[in-house]
Write a protein that holds these residues in place. Structure first.
Motif, PDB file in Angstrom:
ATOM      1  N   ASN A  20     123.621  -5.076  94.566  1.00 21.57           N
ATOM      2  CA  ASN A  20     123.795  -6.231  96.174  1.00 21.57           C
ATOM      3  C   ASN A  20     125.108  -6.750  95.557  1.00 21.57           C
ATOM      4  O   ASN A  20     126.285  -6.057  94.835  1.00 21.57           O
TER       5      ASN A  20
ATOM      6  N   TRP B 289     121.589 -13.265  84.237  1.00 27.73           N
ATOM      7  CA  TRP B 289     120.992 -13.794  85.371  1.00 27.73           C
ATOM      8  C   TRP B 289     121.600 -13.589  86.114  1.00 27.73           C
ATOM      9  O   TRP B 289     123.106 -14.583  85.651  1.00 27.73           O
TER      10      TRP B 289
ATOM     11  N   PRO C  66     122.463 -10.104  99.826  1.00 28.04           N
ATOM     12  CA  PRO C  66     122.174  -8.870  99.623  1.00 28.04           C
ATOM     13  C   PRO C  66     122.597  -8.175 100.954  1.00 28.04           C
ATOM     14  O   PRO C  66     122.368  -6.953 101.125  1.00 28.04           O
TER      15      PRO C  66
ATOM     16  N   MET D 128     119.235 -14.094  96.894  1.00 29.49           N
ATOM     17  CA  MET D 128     118.150 -13.174  95.882  1.00 29.49           C
ATOM     18  C   MET D 128     118.931 -13.505  94.722  1.00 29.49           C
ATOM     19  O   MET D 128     120.178 -13.809  94.473  1.00 29.49           O
TER      20      MET D 128
ATOM     21  N   VAL E  41     118.804 -11.809  90.956  1.00 27.92           N
ATOM     22  CA  VAL E  41     118.186 -10.533  89.810  1.00 27.92           C
ATOM     23  C   VAL E  41     118.766 -10.694  88.015  1.00 27.92           C
ATOM     24  O   VAL E  41     119.368 -11.644  87.615  1.00 27.92           O
TER      25      VAL E  41
ATOM     26  N   THR F 292     117.054  -3.536  85.624  1.00 26.49           N
ATOM     27  CA  THR F 292     116.615  -4.616  86.656  1.00 26.49           C
ATOM     28  C   THR F 292     116.038  -5.154  87.290  1.00 26.49           C
ATOM     29  O   THR F 292     114.765  -4.110  87.875  1.00 26.49           O
ATOM     30  N   TYR F 293     115.485  -6.679  87.828  1.00 21.93           N
ATOM     31  CA  TYR F 293     115.226  -6.912  89.084  1.00 21.93           C
ATOM     32  C   TYR F 293     114.933  -8.603  88.950  1.00 21.93           C
ATOM     33  O   TYR F 293     115.922  -9.458  88.945  1.00 21.93           O
ATOM     34  N   ASP F 294     114.689  -8.011  90.893  1.00 22.81           N
ATOM     35  CA  ASP F 294     114.876  -8.523  91.701  1.00 22.81           C
ATOM     36  C   ASP F 294     114.143  -9.820  91.572  1.00 22.81           C
ATOM     37  O   ASP F 294     112.809  -9.130  91.745  1.00 22.81           O
TER      38      ASP F 294
ATOM     39  N   LEU G 147     113.509 -13.185  96.124  1.00 18.05           N
ATOM     40  CA  LEU G 147     114.504 -12.797  97.472  1.00 18.05           C
ATOM     41  C   LEU G 147     113.463 -13.602  98.370  1.00 18.05           C
ATOM     42  O   LEU G 147     112.619 -13.927  99.183  1.00 18.05           O
TER      43      LEU G 147
ATOM     44  N   THR H  55     109.091 -11.064  85.721  1.00 17.46           N
ATOM     45  CA  THR H  55     110.202 -11.788  86.085  1.00 17.46           C
ATOM     46  C   THR H  55     110.176 -13.272  84.815  1.00 17.46           C
ATOM     47  O   THR H  55     111.627 -13.755  84.817  1.00 17.46           O
TER      48      THR H  55
END
Length: 373
Positions: free
Chosen positions: A266, A281, A286, A305, A307, A324-326, A329, A367
């Motif tokens: 992204n 962070w 996106p 988003m 991240v 990585t963690y989305d 969204l 998260t």
């Protein structure tokens, strides 16, 4: 034969350039929703929360009211009605609203990037990018007061010919800082051509309290910056390459050396480093073409988003390995044009370039921003 081969090579380069831009625009992507828990828009922020910083006490300071019309960008006319402001949001009582900070200044103030310096003696300073009409500037403010009633006082203005088209600022001391120039040309529609032709005219500049010097040159559109917890590394967003550059920082000279890139799927805007875990962070775009449409019409929905990037390698080799963690969204229903993110415990703030500020209570286990994983 030579001319035929040359023509083919030129055609290949042009086609590759065009296809690269098409892929970057994200026409192949589909917007989706994935909130980490209940989320809401934070009043009274309506005209952007482009960048944010977090104090040790849990107070978030937010820049709002960016005006990019000076660059000749095609934007919604309502952007000129947005007054430049600083807001505060108390993460320790996140059920409340944001508070506008009173600015007693005698200059125009369309702010963008922001950084913070908290001294061992208890003084807190804010560094803010200001796109003044006559020239780029970094405004330094003193932050005092309480969580309930924060107060800002303007200290000084820093300007320099090397501040060409500033995007973000990163404090390295009470009077020193890095700035990222996302380009060279300003106040002109030629800026669009500079971007389209991939001119590497961006840079990172350091100001030591007296003089400025370029520490990294020949960059393409560098964006937000953040400092590692030990101060040994600078993380700089390179959005058009969908990555964040990890730079080793010489604490004596403030010179920067590129070590590696954190490859993302992204367009990262403003990275922020968690003060306990060292995670990065950031707010991200996106789907780029939807974001561009939202700039020309604020009512158009653009995906947003936030991240989290968790380092898996040692502190002296940061983000050599990572996960990585989305975290957040949104398909544009709640907010558009996300640009920044700050986490405090299970509380998350996500900012937008030209629209809302969103608060989420994070309930998804992967998260939550805590110091024990």
């Amino acid at each position: 034969m030579f001319f035929k081969v040359t023509k083919l090579l030129i055609a290949f380069v042009i086609a590759r350039h065009i296809l690269g831009w098409v892929y970057l625009m994200g026409f192949h992507k589909t917007p989706s929703n994935n909130w980490p828990g209940p989320c809401r828009a934070v009043s009274p922020v309506e005209h952007g929360a482009e960048d944010m910083v977090l104090t040790k006490s849990g107070l978030v300071i937010i820049t709002s009211g960016i005006d990019v019309t000076y660059r000749g960008d095609d934007t919604d006319p309502r952007i000129t009605d947005a007054e430049g402001k600083l807001y505060a949001f108390d993460m320790t009582t996140p059920s409340g609203n944001a508070t506008e900070l009173k600015l007693e200044v005698d200059f125009d103030f369309p702010p963008l990037g922001i950084s913070i310096w908290e001294s061992d003696e208890g003084e807190t300073r804010l560094f803010v990018i200001n796109h003044r009409l006559e020239a780029e500037a970094v405004e330094i403010f003193k932050l005092s007061g309480t969580l309930a009633k924060p107060v800002v006082e303007h200290v000084k203005t820093i300007q320099d010919p090397l501040f060409t088209s500033m995007n973000d600022v990163l404090a390295t001391g009470p009077d020193s800082f890095h700035v990222s120039n996302d380009g060279y040309l300003r106040f002109t529609m030629w800026r669009g051509l500079e971007r389209l032709l991939n001119f590497f005219w961006g840079s990172i500049v350091h100001y030591d309290g007296e003089d400025a010097r370029t520490v990294i040159g020949s960059l393409f559109e560098p964006n937000g910056m953040a400092l590692s917890l030990d101060g040994n590394f600078v993380y700089a967003s390179l959005p058009f390459y969908s990555c964040i550059g990890v730079y080793a920082r010489d604490k004596e000279t403030n010179g920067l050396t590129l070590l590696r890139k954190i490859v993302l799927g992204n367009i990262a805007d403003n990275p922020w480093v968690h003060p306990i875990t060292g995670d990065i962070w950031y707010g991200a775009v996106p789907i780029v073409y939807r974001t561009l449409a939202a700039f020309t019409d604020f009512d158009a929905a653009a995906s947003s988003m936030a991240v989290r990037v968790r380092p898996l390698s040692s502190e002296d080799r940061p983000f050599e390995e990572y996960k990585t963690y989305d975290v957040f969204l949104d398909n544009g229903y709640l907010m558009s044009t996300s640009s920044s993110a700050v986490a405090y415990g299970n509380h998350l703030l996500v900012g937008s370039v030209v629209q809302k500020l969103v608060y989420c209570e994070m309930k998804t286990e992967t998260t939550i921003s805590r110091d024990i994983y």
